[in-house]
Design an enzyme around this catalytic site. Sequence first.
Site, PDB file in Angstrom:
ATOM      1  CE  LYS A  55      -3.759  -2.603   2.032  1.00  0.00           C
ATOM      2  NZ  LYS A  55      -4.565  -3.033   3.186  1.00  0.00           N
ATOM      3  CD  GLN A  99      -3.779  -4.779   6.365  1.00  0.00           C
ATOM      4  OE1 GLN A  99      -3.865  -3.707   5.783  1.00  0.00           O
ATOM      5  NE2 GLN A  99      -4.128  -5.909   5.786  1.00  0.00           N
ATOM      6  CG  ASP A 122      -9.824  -0.279   4.967  1.00  0.00           C
ATOM      7  OD1 ASP A 122      -9.649  -0.790   3.845  1.00  0.00           O
ATOM      8  OD2 ASP A 122      -9.048  -0.458   5.928  1.00  0.00           O
TER       9      ASP A 122
HETATM   10  N1  GUN Z   1      -7.256  -7.124   5.735  1.00  0.00           N
HETATM   11  C1  GUN Z   1      -7.581  -7.819   4.627  1.00  0.00           C
HETATM   12  N2  GUN Z   1      -8.115  -6.984   3.695  1.00  0.00           N
HETATM   13  C2  GUN Z   1      -8.125  -5.753   4.242  1.00  0.00           C
HETATM   14  C3  GUN Z   1      -8.571  -4.484   3.771  1.00  0.00           C
HETATM   15  O1  GUN Z   1      -9.078  -4.321   2.650  1.00  0.00           O
HETATM   16  N3  GUN Z   1      -8.403  -3.448   4.644  1.00  0.00           N
HETATM   17  C4  GUN Z   1      -7.871  -3.609   5.873  1.00  0.00           C
HETATM   18  N4  GUN Z   1      -7.766  -2.538   6.661  1.00  0.00           N
HETATM   19  N5  GUN Z   1      -7.477  -4.777   6.347  1.00  0.00           N
HETATM   20  C5  GUN Z   1      -7.594  -5.842   5.525  1.00  0.00           C
END
Ligand code: GUN
Length: 295
Positions: A55, A99, A122
Site C-alpha cells: 500500500k 490493517q 477502507d
Molecule cells: N485485511 C484484509 N483486507 C483488508 C482491507 O481491505 N483493509 C484492511 N484494513 N485490512 C484488511
Amino acid sequence: MSATLIDGKEIGKKVRGEVRDAVAKMKADNDGYTPGLATVLVGDDVASSTYVRMKHRACKAAGINSYGHIMPANSTQEEVLAMVAKLNADPDVHGILVQLPLPDQVDEETILSAIDLEKDVDGFHPVNIGRLAMKDRDPLFVPCTPAGCMRLLEEAGIETSGAEAVIVGRSNIVGLPMAMLLQKANATVTVCHSRTKDLDAHLKRADIVVAAIGWAEMIKGASLKPGCTVIDVGINRKDDETRKRGYRLVGDVEFDSAVEVSGAITPVPGGVGPMTIAMLMQNTFHAAEIALAKK
Ligand code: GUN
C-alpha cells in the site's frame, strides 16, 4: 469455449494512472496540497506486513504521502484508539487504514467506529456500511476489494441490472459489501456460505459468481452456468513442487475447468488482487478532495 480473461493487472494499472493524474492536478491547482494516507499495523503478521508495504509503495507511485505506524502485537485497545485519535486530528492525514485482523485484545468494531467518517478510506465504519446497505443512500467510501470487483465488471462490460448474482462467502470485508453493491447495481443477489445446503443449485443459475470463501479451487467449472462471469476473490496457496517457493497461488474457483464454461473470468493472480490497492488509492484521493473542499 474458452472465457475472456478479465485482466485486473491492466485495469488496476489504469485506475492507478487515473489517480496519479488526478493527484498531480490537485497539487498543481492547490499550492502542492497532497493527499496523505496513514496505515496502522498492530503486530508483525507476515501477510499483513506485506500488504501494508504494498500500500505504501502504491502511494509513492501515485504521488500520495504515506505515513506508516507499526504498533506492538500486545498494544492495548486504548493505545490503538489513541493512535486513531491522533491521526483523526492530523490535517496531513486524509485517509486512515487500520490493517485487519487486529489482535484479540483489541475490539475491531470499537476501532473502526473511532475512525473519522471522512477519513474512512477502507469504508468499514458502521455508518459507511449502513449507508451502503440502504436504498438511495451512498457511503463516502466503498470497501476497496468489492469496489475493485465492481470496476472489473464495468470494464469488462458485464450487465449487472437484472442479472442473477451469487456471492459465495459472507465476510465483512468482501462478501457482505459485495452483496450490497450488486444489489445497488440492480442485480438479484444470493449470498451463499458454509451452511448453504445446495451450493450447486445456486451456482447453476448465476450470471455472475463472486467467489470469496478462502477455499482453494472449491468451485469447479461443472457447477457453473455456461457463459457466466466469474470474479474470483480467493488467494490461496497450493503446493507445487515445480515452483521454486514450493507453492503457487490459486483462487476459490478451479480456473482450468471454469475457463472452459464461463464467458469471462478473473485469473489468480492478476485478477481482483491488483484492484484492492488501486481502489484504496482512489479512496485516498477522494478523502483528500473532501478535506480540500472544507478548507
Ligand atoms: N485485511 C484484509 N483486507 C483488508 C482491507 O481491505 N483493509 C484492511 N484494513 N485490512 C484488511
